[in-house]
Design a protein around this motif. Structure first.
Motif: not given
Length: 231
Positions: A136-141, A143-147
């Motif tokens: 989940q943390q990897r996916e959140e990172r 997502r934030k990186q893409q944003e």
């Protein structure tokens, strides 16, 4: 307690040895003339006393082992509880590291089969939870990186658009300056020529201001590109 258990186990093994070797010794060569002496008697221990001793030692070893297993289980079960809190609320990286260490402790500890199985099953639950949180943390990172990349690229495009708009203003100002200079060259009124020269100076000042602004914008664009490329 563990040393007492080991001594009791050794004593039980000794009794088992005596029991296993309580064979008959034959005297004479005629099978009709058989006399036997159990090895227990050679060791100076009566058979009944030997069995009684064996039962006492066997009970003692079993009780000691049960006590040691329970003590180890209680301690390790408390550690499993701590892993649950760490896996759910703490750092999942640290949780996985400590779960690996605890797995080795469970493997090396004196436990019953059921106790070991329960501890391992419980630990596996919290291992899965820690791995889930890591994902989940990897996916959140990601997502934030893409944003962040999308925002940066959008900002870069807006800055580039502003530069192009400013270049258009500069181009129009230069055209106006050319027109004013032509008017100055053909002016029949010196007062108008002086005013026109003032307008020309103002337009050159505006061009200089816009060019400085464009230089700052270009520096910002270079900085964004550098960050996007990981430089």
């Amino acid at each position: 307690k563990r040393r007492k258990y080991r001594r009791s186990e050794c004593l039980r093994n000794g009794v088992l040895y005596i029991r296993g070797n309580a064979i008959c010794f034959f005297v004479g060569h005629n099978t009709k003339d058989i006399a036997y002496r159990p090895l227990c008697l050679i060791y100076g221990v009566r058979v009944n006393e030997c069995w009684e001793l064996w039962r006492e030692v066997n009970d003692l070893v079993g009780a000691r082992r049960e006590s040691i297993c329970k003590l180890n289980y209680d301690v390790l079960n408390g550690e499993v509880g701590r892993m649950s809190n760490l896996a759910v609320y703490g750092d999942p990286h640290e949780a996985i590291k400590e779960i690996k260490d605890l797995q080795q402790r469970i493997k090396a500890s004196e436990l019953t089969k059921d106790q070991r199985s329960w501890l391992r099953d419980s630990l596996e639950t919290w291992w899965d939870k820690a791995v889930e949180r890591l994902n989940q943390q990897r996916e959140e990172r990601q997502r934030k990186q893409q944003e962040w990349r999308e925002r940066s690229q959008d900002k870069q495009e807006r800055l580039q658009s502003l530069i192009e708009k400013n270049d258009g203003v500069i181009s129009r100002l230069r055209d106006q300056i050319d027109e004013l200079e032509q008017q100055i060259a053909g002016a029949w009124n010196e007062d108008f020529a002086d005013r026109a020269r003032g307008w020309v100076r103002e337009k050159y000042e505006k061009i200089a201001d816009i060019e400085r602004t464009n230089s700052e914008l270009e520096e910002k664009i270079r900085d964004i590109r550098s960050k996007l490329s990981g430089g």
